[in-house]
Design a protein around this motif. Structure first.
Motif, short mmCIF file in Angstrom:
data_model
loop_
_atom_site.label_atom_id
_atom_site.label_comp_id
_atom_site.label_asym_id
_atom_site.label_seq_id
_atom_site.Cartn_x
_atom_site.Cartn_y
_atom_site.Cartn_z
N TYR A 110 0.82 -1.21 0.00
CA TYR A 110 0.00 0.00 0.00
C TYR A 110 0.85 1.27 0.00
O TYR A 110 0.47 2.28 -0.59
N VAL A 111 2.00 1.23 0.67
CA VAL A 111 2.82 2.44 0.81
C VAL A 111 3.72 2.65 -0.40
O VAL A 111 3.85 3.76 -0.91
N ALA A 112 4.36 1.57 -0.88
CA ALA A 112 5.43 1.73 -1.86
C ALA A 112 4.98 1.62 -3.31
O ALA A 112 5.59 2.22 -4.18
N MET A 113 3.93 0.85 -3.57
CA MET A 113 3.58 0.58 -4.96
C MET A 113 2.63 1.64 -5.53
O MET A 113 1.54 1.83 -4.98
N PRO A 114 3.01 2.29 -6.61
CA PRO A 114 2.16 3.34 -7.19
C PRO A 114 1.12 2.76 -8.15
O PRO A 114 0.99 3.20 -9.28
N TRP A 115 0.37 1.76 -7.68
CA TRP A 115 -0.61 1.10 -8.54
C TRP A 115 -2.01 1.60 -8.22
O TRP A 115 -2.28 2.06 -7.11
N PRO A 162 -5.90 1.56 -7.06
CA PRO A 162 -6.52 0.81 -5.95
C PRO A 162 -7.06 -0.56 -6.36
O PRO A 162 -6.93 -1.52 -5.62
N ARG A 163 -7.65 -0.66 -7.55
CA ARG A 163 -8.22 -1.94 -7.99
C ARG A 163 -7.15 -3.03 -8.05
O ARG A 163 -7.36 -4.17 -7.63
N GLU A 164 -5.98 -2.67 -8.56
CA GLU A 164 -4.89 -3.64 -8.66
C GLU A 164 -4.36 -4.01 -7.27
O GLU A 164 -4.06 -5.17 -7.00
N LEU A 165 -4.25 -3.01 -6.39
CA LEU A 165 -3.80 -3.28 -5.03
C LEU A 165 -4.78 -4.19 -4.29
O LEU A 165 -4.38 -5.09 -3.55
N ILE A 166 -6.08 -3.96 -4.50
CA ILE A 166 -7.10 -4.80 -3.87
C ILE A 166 -6.93 -6.25 -4.34
O ILE A 166 -7.00 -7.20 -3.54
N ALA A 167 -6.68 -6.43 -5.64
CA ALA A 167 -6.53 -7.79 -6.18
C ALA A 167 -5.34 -8.50 -5.53
O ALA A 167 -5.46 -9.65 -5.07
N HIS A 168 -4.18 -7.83 -5.45
CA HIS A 168 -2.99 -8.47 -4.91
C HIS A 168 -3.12 -8.71 -3.41
O HIS A 168 -2.82 -9.81 -2.92
N THR A 169 -3.55 -7.71 -2.67
CA THR A 169 -3.63 -7.86 -1.22
C THR A 169 -4.75 -8.83 -0.83
O THR A 169 -4.60 -9.60 0.12
N GLY A 170 -5.86 -8.82 -1.56
CA GLY A 170 -6.93 -9.78 -1.30
C GLY A 170 -6.46 -11.20 -1.54
O GLY A 170 -6.78 -12.12 -0.77
N PHE A 171 -5.65 -11.38 -2.60
CA PHE A 171 -5.11 -12.71 -2.87
C PHE A 171 -4.16 -13.15 -1.75
O PHE A 171 -4.18 -14.32 -1.33
N ILE A 172 -3.33 -12.23 -1.26
CA ILE A 172 -2.39 -12.57 -0.18
C ILE A 172 -3.17 -13.04 1.06
O ILE A 172 -2.81 -14.03 1.69
N TRP A 173 -4.23 -12.32 1.40
CA TRP A 173 -5.03 -12.72 2.56
C TRP A 173 -5.72 -14.07 2.32
O TRP A 173 -5.70 -14.96 3.16
N ALA A 174 -6.33 -14.22 1.13
CA ALA A 174 -7.07 -15.45 0.82
C ALA A 174 -6.16 -16.67 0.82
O ALA A 174 -6.54 -17.74 1.32
N GLN A 175 -4.95 -16.52 0.27
CA GLN A 175 -4.07 -17.69 0.24
C GLN A 175 -3.55 -18.02 1.64
O GLN A 175 -3.32 -19.19 1.94
N TYR A 176 -3.43 -17.01 2.52
CA TYR A 176 -3.06 -17.29 3.91
C TYR A 176 -4.14 -18.16 4.57
O TYR A 176 -3.84 -19.17 5.21
N VAL A 177 -5.39 -17.77 4.39
CA VAL A 177 -6.51 -18.54 4.95
C VAL A 177 -6.51 -19.96 4.36
O VAL A 177 -6.65 -20.95 5.09
N ALA A 178 -6.32 -20.06 3.03
CA ALA A 178 -6.34 -21.37 2.37
C ALA A 178 -5.21 -22.26 2.89
O ALA A 178 -5.42 -23.45 3.13
N VAL A 179 -4.01 -21.71 3.05
CA VAL A 179 -2.87 -22.51 3.53
C VAL A 179 -3.14 -23.02 4.94
O VAL A 179 -2.88 -24.19 5.26
N MET A 180 -3.69 -22.17 5.81
CA MET A 180 -3.96 -22.60 7.19
C MET A 180 -5.03 -23.69 7.24
O MET A 180 -4.92 -24.67 7.96
N VAL A 181 -6.09 -23.53 6.42
CA VAL A 181 -7.16 -24.54 6.38
C VAL A 181 -6.62 -25.84 5.79
O VAL A 181 -6.93 -26.94 6.28
N LEU A 182 -5.77 -25.74 4.75
CA LEU A 182 -5.18 -26.92 4.14
C LEU A 182 -4.28 -27.67 5.13
O LEU A 182 -4.32 -28.90 5.21
N CYS A 183 -3.49 -26.91 5.89
CA CYS A 183 -2.63 -27.53 6.91
C CYS A 183 -3.49 -28.26 7.95
O CYS A 183 -3.13 -29.35 8.42
N ASP A 184 -4.60 -27.67 8.31
CA ASP A 184 -5.52 -28.32 9.26
C ASP A 184 -6.08 -29.61 8.67
O ASP A 184 -6.16 -30.63 9.34
#
Length: 201
Positions: free
Chosen positions: A57-62, A64-86
């Motif tokens: 959010y601070v460094a990338m001059p992209w 908002p729509r593109e930032l939402i896509a990348h950061t949303g994916f980062i959050w979603a894959q964190y949730v997916a990895v934790m559920v998969l590990c479970d």
């Protein structure tokens, strides 16, 4: 640091995605591995992902729509990895395993998600505000450049090019001697009266 180097060389707009995105996702997937190995859903290392979100959010001059896509994916894959590990049943990682302190991993997991979603919301507001400011600055610079071109054209319309160039460079023009010239004075009969009754256009 890579972004700063690209900016100084005027290459940020062209190459920042190709340089930044691989680095960001290698970091994200490495953090996933660290989180899974170091305790899974109850691990405090999810804070590393929060730092990645802040950096995006601070460094990338992209936009908002593109930032939402990348950061949303980062959050979603964190949730997916934790559920998969479970699902895979690793006792250090499972969401429903109880820690020695008597706390379930899912309680920490809910807290981690709360902080990450809060980061997403705050970062989104930050990104939108920053993007709007960049757009305002871009439009202002563009308008300033247009006005400068107009003023230079106006100078060239009312005086010879060498005189206009000297005025732009020095802010003043040295007096010149012109050995031969003709001066013509003209007047239009009734012009003042006509002008006073007519719109400027």
């Amino acid at each position: 640091s890579t972004l700063l180097i690209l900016k100084r060389r005027g290459l940020a707009a062209r190459y920042v995605r190709w340089v930044a995105l691989p680095a960001i996702y290698v970091t994200v997937f490495s953090l996933d591995a660290i989180i899974a190995i170091a305790g899974g859903a109850s691990s405090p290392y999810y804070a590393g992902l929060c730092l990645v979100l802040i950096a995006l959010y601070v460094a990338m001059p992209w936009p908002p729509r593109e930032l939402i896509a990348h950061t949303g994916f980062i959050w979603a894959q964190y949730v997916a990895v934790m559920v998969l590990c479970d699902y895979l049943g690793d006792h250090r990682v499972g969401l429903f395993q109880q820690s020695p302190a008597g706390r379930h991993a899912w309680e920490s997991f809910i807290g981690n998600n709360f902080f990450m979603v809060s980061m997403l919301v705050i970062g989104l507001g930050w990104a939108v505000a920053g993007h709007n400011l960049r757009m305002i600055e871009f439009r202002a610079r563009h308008a300033l450049r247009r006005e400068k071109e107009r003023s230079e054209q106006l100078l060239l319309n009312i005086m010879p090019a060498p005189v206009a160039e000297e005025l732009k460079l020095n802010g003043r023009v040295e007096a010149r001697e012109i050995p031969d010239c003709s001066i013509m004075f003209t007047d239009f009969v009734g012009f003042t009266q006509i002008a006073s009754r007519t719109a400027p256009a």
